[in-house]
Design a protein around this motif. Sequence first.
Motif, PDB file in Angstrom:
ATOM      1  N   ASP B 208       0.834  -1.209   0.000  1.00 15.00           N
ATOM      2  CA  ASP B 208       0.000   0.000   0.000  1.00 15.00           C
ATOM      3  C   ASP B 208       0.863   1.251   0.000  1.00 15.00           C
ATOM      4  O   ASP B 208       2.064   1.195   0.231  1.00 15.00           O
ATOM      5  CB  ASP B 208      -0.983  -0.009   1.186  1.00 15.00           C
ATOM      6  N   ARG B 209       0.207   2.366  -0.267  1.00 16.64           N
ATOM      7  CA  ARG B 209       0.926   3.614  -0.464  1.00 16.64           C
ATOM      8  C   ARG B 209       1.660   4.080   0.790  1.00 16.64           C
ATOM      9  O   ARG B 209       2.800   4.525   0.724  1.00 16.64           O
ATOM     10  CB  ARG B 209      -0.044   4.710  -0.921  1.00 16.64           C
ATOM     11  N   VAL B 225       6.137  -2.876  -5.386  1.00 13.22           N
ATOM     12  CA  VAL B 225       4.721  -2.855  -5.040  1.00 13.22           C
ATOM     13  C   VAL B 225       4.056  -4.083  -5.647  1.00 13.22           C
ATOM     14  O   VAL B 225       4.099  -4.297  -6.853  1.00 13.22           O
ATOM     15  CB  VAL B 225       4.056  -1.575  -5.590  1.00 13.22           C
ATOM     16  N   GLU B 232      -4.261   2.962  -8.813  1.00 14.29           N
ATOM     17  CA  GLU B 232      -3.799   3.156  -7.442  1.00 14.29           C
ATOM     18  C   GLU B 232      -2.271   3.277  -7.421  1.00 14.29           C
ATOM     19  O   GLU B 232      -1.699   4.060  -6.661  1.00 14.29           O
ATOM     20  CB  GLU B 232      -4.251   1.953  -6.598  1.00 14.29           C
ATOM     21  N   ASN B 235      -0.920   6.779  -8.160  1.00 11.07           N
ATOM     22  CA  ASN B 235      -0.903   7.646  -6.977  1.00 11.07           C
ATOM     23  C   ASN B 235       0.275   7.322  -6.076  1.00 11.07           C
ATOM     24  O   ASN B 235       0.934   8.218  -5.560  1.00 11.07           O
ATOM     25  CB  ASN B 235      -2.200   7.475  -6.192  1.00 11.07           C
ATOM     26  N   LEU B 236       0.505   6.064  -5.897  1.00 13.05           N
ATOM     27  CA  LEU B 236       1.623   5.645  -5.050  1.00 13.05           C
ATOM     28  C   LEU B 236       2.933   6.188  -5.616  1.00 13.05           C
ATOM     29  O   LEU B 236       3.776   6.698  -4.866  1.00 13.05           O
ATOM     30  CB  LEU B 236       1.649   4.121  -4.955  1.00 13.05           C
ATOM     31  N   ALA B 239       3.320   9.774  -4.843  1.00 11.99           N
ATOM     32  CA  ALA B 239       3.611   9.994  -3.430  1.00 11.99           C
ATOM     33  C   ALA B 239       5.058   9.676  -3.109  1.00 11.99           C
ATOM     34  O   ALA B 239       5.725  10.404  -2.361  1.00 11.99           O
ATOM     35  CB  ALA B 239       2.669   9.131  -2.565  1.00 11.99           C
TER      36      ALA B 239
END
Lengths: 292, 292, 292, 292, 292, 292
Positions: B208-209, B225, B232, B235-236, B239
């Motif tokens: 998860d992020r 990951v 998703e 986005n990770l 970030a």
Amino acid sequence: MTPEAPLAAALYPLPDADIDRFLQEDVPYGDLTTILLGIGARAGRMVFSTRHETVACCTEEAARLLERVGCHIELLEPSGTLLAAECPLLEVTGRADSLHMGWKAALNLLEAASGIATRMRTLVQEARAVAPGVEVVATRKVFPGTKSVATKAVYAGGGLPHRLGLSESVLVFAQHVAFLDGEEELWIRLHDLKKQAREKKIAVEVTDRAAAVRAAAAGVDIVQVDKMAPEELRNLVQAVREASPATIVAAAGGINESNARAYAATGVDLLVTSAMYWGKPADIAVRMEAMG
Amino acid sequence: MTPEAPLAAALYPLPDADIDRFLQEDVPYGDLTTILLGIGARAGRMVFSTRHETVACCTEEAARLLERVGCHIELLEPSGTLLAAECPLLEVTGRADSLHMGWKAALNLLEAASGIATRMRTLVQEARAVAPGVEVVATRKVFPGTKSVATKAVYAGGGLPHRLGLSESVLVFAQHVAFLDGEEELWIRLHDLKKQAREKKIAVEVTDRAAAVRAAAAGVDIVQVDKMAPEELRNLVQAVREASPATIVAAAGGINESNARAYAATGVDLLVTSAMYWGKPADIAVRMEAMG
Amino acid sequence: MTPEAPLAAALYPLPDADIDRFLQEDVPYGDLTTILLGIGARAGRMVFSTRHETVACCTEEAARLLERVGCHIELLEPSGTLLAAECPLLEVTGRADSLHMGWKAALNLLEAASGIATRMRTLVQEARAVAPGVEVVATRKVFPGTKSVATKAVYAGGGLPHRLGLSESVLVFAQHVAFLDGEEELWIRLHDLKKQAREKKIAVEVTDRAAAVRAAAAGVDIVQVDKMAPEELRNLVQAVREASPATIVAAAGGINESNARAYAATGVDLLVTSAMYWGKPADIAVRMEAMG
Amino acid sequence: MTPEAPLAAALYPLPDADIDRFLQEDVPYGDLTTILLGIGARAGRMVFSTRHETVACCTEEAARLLERVGCHIELLEPSGTLLAAECPLLEVTGRADSLHMGWKAALNLLEAASGIATRMRTLVQEARAVAPGVEVVATRKVFPGTKSVATKAVYAGGGLPHRLGLSESVLVFAQHVAFLDGEEELWIRLHDLKKQAREKKIAVEVTDRAAAVRAAAAGVDIVQVDKMAPEELRNLVQAVREASPATIVAAAGGINESNARAYAATGVDLLVTSAMYWGKPADIAVRMEAMG
Amino acid sequence: MTPEAPLAAALYPLPDADIDRFLQEDVPYGDLTTILLGIGARAGRMVFSTRHETVACCTEEAARLLERVGCHIELLEPSGTLLAAECPLLEVTGRADSLHMGWKAALNLLEAASGIATRMRTLVQEARAVAPGVEVVATRKVFPGTKSVATKAVYAGGGLPHRLGLSESVLVFAQHVAFLDGEEELWIRLHDLKKQAREKKIAVEVTDRAAAVRAAAAGVDIVQVDKMAPEELRNLVQAVREASPATIVAAAGGINESNARAYAATGVDLLVTSAMYWGKPADIAVRMEAMG
Amino acid sequence: MTPEAPLAAALYPLPDADIDRFLQEDVPYGDLTTILLGIGARAGRMVFSTRHETVACCTEEAARLLERVGCHIELLEPSGTLLAAECPLLEVTGRADSLHMGWKAALNLLEAASGIATRMRTLVQEARAVAPGVEVVATRKVFPGTKSVATKAVYAGGGLPHRLGLSESVLVFAQHVAFLDGEEELWIRLHDLKKQAREKKIAVEVTDRAAAVRAAAAGVDIVQVDKMAPEELRNLVQAVREASPATIVAAAGGINESNARAYAATGVDLLVTSAMYWGKPADIAVRMEAMG
């Protein structure tokens, strides 16, 4: 032979040298990450379980591999066992370094073998749904180097091997006929060949109906039809049955889960396929946890 | 590294023992059919050629195998060569018994290896179509016993191996953390670990992020990951880039030809995949004919 | 990683084929002397013990070898255990013929492996005495055929392997540059190479300060300095640190127990050495006695 | 047998499986650095040459290894050849990837084997300088797994093997006597043993003069004296000569280049040593260069 | 060494790789008949027993083979045990598939090895009946690939190996002399050779009396006489004894059970024979029965 | 298939690992005698020739073995060639050390293989003298570890293998029936079995006429009669022919050169025998001579 009652008797052991090889490929000098994290001596448990309905295969070899790196076997479902989703098929305990050394090598073996076994079972089920007496046999076209694993998986899934190789059965291809003086010479030589090879059934590969009928008439035991569409094959089967009722007709070439019913419905005796070898590995979950 | 100019340098030889094994699996005591037809001494030619666009692989080993059974090599396209459909990749001459002993064992090897190589190339092309700088790397999750062939095919197709095994790289899985006193202990130990393993980049698998960002902040070199949907993942990546621009982000789990573009478009640096290993063999035609 | 707390996790098992080989080399058809003396069936005990402070290594494999010839294991100190002089590391019972078949083959393995492990430990201690954060890593330059034993001993002694081989890491030698159009082309290609091989640290071997600084400036992760005297190396380290603080500097070539301190004191991050491989075997005493 | 005219006849080939193994240990999947630099297809030359006076050994196997990875042999000095410093012993041409794949594996083999051969020669020279008729023989105490290489090097250096193993010769150790009812029983059993093993010379290991004399008097063919200082050994030899002139006296235990003269001067017939196995590899230079 | 008290000490274990090989040769993928009959899971017992007086050999390896396929060992007579007719030598329990997988592979091994052992014993008995002090030794002329089994059987039958191979003993054949400048050069070189090879007895093969006497006079330790009729050999022995009482005389060539007495009666010290290797396997009965 | 025109096509190559093994068994470290005589570098020639009428076998493997130790092949009669007495079958040149290293290992292989091939041919001739259409097939009962050599010799002598092993054919023994509920269950299961194993002929072993007739009536393809005297067998054949003309009758158990005619004359279709495996090696002369 129903795939629901898989052939436990078929489950022969792989050679020790294969266990060596599987470990050497993946973990020749231990798991560096475990070593560097300093967690090797901690105790743990590891459970391999199905994510989908799966025919277990090579659990015995996975267990031998895990024992080699120091694990203890707590539970083992024998090769050939049909398991529902979410069922454990192998459970071991041991030090963290033992668990990590064996984890992926064992998993890879289980997934590859069980994938073949499960597809084999599906192929048999598909074919028998429309032709209960049809037999599905697995070609010798395995990934080079994997024959022991692949053949074990064929049995585990309720299938049988077709030919194990070139040295133990007789199957005349067009590539053999290419060295003869036409089909004429083939029939002459086959006449002699049948006397020599009395312990074998004689198979000839054909690609059209006329050749199939001629082969059957010539006394060939098995007519193997390569890459023919089901509808055309159905006609061929009828023609052969009329000409020679005892001749076995086998269909080969391109048979897979999506068309096994159609091929089985043609009335052939045998489906010869490599489809089970070339799919995705079974999806097997591993849960690892520290103990105590 | 463009797959159009495959890495000839990568083409290492397989061990002699593998050539032995491929033959023993298929033809331990000769081709019985050739023997019984009495055609062994006739001279012939055999040409292996593509049916589709194909990246050739293991032509060298197929040639060694064929030489072992008595064939002479007339033409050989090196591993890594991209061939259009209908192109020869290997051509040999020899007695009929030599040709028949080697035919299927060589074909099986060529098809298995070239299938992987061709899929590897497609994966690279798909990914680079949307992200020219992305790298596609192949996991260690090969069919057990096939690592030499499979890795050669990865190189031939323009890819690179990810980890070769557990002993030469550091990748922390949740299954390692299970033996630690929570994530806290992981960061502490990673600090020491980085000093010990200064020659290695340190990778941690996350799902998860938040974990990705924490790992990047903790100085992990590579955040891998597992099994995250592309949207998703995008986005990770953002970030992580914000938190730590130099951290490499790798995506793994379920990446294949159909979604490689989507994953590449997320901005990750690396796609880690096993998809090339588990597909159908390349379709290679063999034409055998008598000579003289 | 303190050598006082050696890495038990590193202790992977050698393949079964190695156990076979060690016995075949020394005792293919039994101990002729035991046979002719007619003492084979008598019961006895055999204890292997240190003569000097020793890091035990390959006790597990020695035990497997001894079990293969019929001995029973009574005591075993795991690989990686630091033992004072006069301590038992392996104790077995069995028939006289079993003891004699395994005695020297087991002893030879223990002495060769423990010798490397003990020297590895000394090298680490020497280096850390002056530079607690330095890491000592072992080259791939083992006696051909002994890599499994030698690498196990490296871990047992508290060291880490440098590169395991050519296939899993990137180290540019002058011999690679010889095929480029001078150093210019190297920097250009390294730029691309770093993008391809994102999971690896990139190392370049240099032999002078200027080259080291240029390499560091070019973004090389590891500058490996070959065969430079400690005083000159110290200057090089300072120059690299100024130019590129994050670049790792490794010293290689001729580092051994007598100069490890001097090299460690130069400020390098890593000492790369083969010295542990090429010394005398550990001196291990064997006491054999009849029982009952 | 003068080391100046080494025993070319002794140079047997190592098994193919060893060549496979040497490559698998170092370069299972090619040289990653060459691959990533994209220089594999460039042509080059590689010359291995001595840095010091060296007895070449395993040049034949190094050549086979290099041919396996695609090199062509241009020059080869046979095992057993004494070379001055700065002399080529092996020269090959090939693609850069071939040269880099084989470079270090071949070098390692050459250095390990030539190191043993060169030390063997020195030991023989040292001993013969004072006792022209003394023979220096090499124990079976090789690094486990290296017996083929090590024994070839012993011959190349002008030595001979002592025992090849336990199965082909008779040497009574105290550890055998431990299972007898004292020395008394030994002499009784030796009497029978000599009749059974008429094709063998019977050796007994002793550690003091009285035992040596008793053994000689009992008709032992070879008295092997373990770990005795030269001055004490000289007395022992005289005592044995007086008691039994035909008895062979062998000295073993701790004999090396620094004391071989002293041991040879004691008048023993044989020096039994492992010293040649456990030293540094020969220092062999490699020059690699691009061609054309 | 009386064959009635065979040399239990001689019983070394065969390598694991041989167990693998025996199974791969006969039952690589299980017993198809058991599988198809569906009887694999039923429990049973299998007893191997002698039909004639037999020296058991390789019961240990047969047991390992049977354990590998899942059997449990209930009774095992060690190699070297002399058994009357109708005596069990190995008894196992297990599933029907385990029993059938191992049955014939184990039986074949037992029969081949015990056949050699039993013939070896007969040869020794025949020879000793007329010459109690004669020794019967077994040549290295085994069926290629069977040396471990054959040598174990030689010991089990109360014999000893002659030479294990070319590398550990000195035996000058006419084919060596062919490369010398006549017999003259031989005696000169033998003089030096004896000094070099002080740990070995020196044997020379001769085919007539004059040569035997010359060899003995030249200080050869063992005169091996090839293919001479017993009456002529008797004269040769006398002539050698007169010329050189300590010289050992060995007879070789065509010695078998029917003439061993005649050869032994000539007064030679040693009978060198291959006769035990080349006869029929021992006849061992197998009784298999279902349990419970 | 007339033995006068042996099946050249059957001649498959043995694995490289077997060549390694044959050399390791006999000459792991060279020929010590050649070394000590100092004759290794002299040039010579070695000719292997028949002493009796012989079917050559494994000349190809003997040649590979001799090439491995440095010989050059000058003449080679292929496996399967029928040679009169005093004919060369293999001729090589090389250094004396090469010739001596390979001599006996090559000879042993040639003699063992040609012995089987020649006996196979005699068996076929004997049987066909009275029953031209009878086929003689070789059981799987080889000396363990020799299957590749033995099967090649069977083909070379004009025979065919019976079953290659348990995994590729169906032969029901009484030991299978022991796990069924009497013969009743056998016939029921055979009915199903025939549908499953449609590619195989189904064989059942019987020991009396009644069972043979029942088996034939039950549709068994091959009735194999074990250990029945010829006269009784003749009656059995007639009874089976009357009951089921298409059923194949095979005789097994104790068939050899002395009774092959009598068995062939019973009218059976097949003689199944192991007799060719268990006789003396062919007698092959070797002439070695210096050149130049």
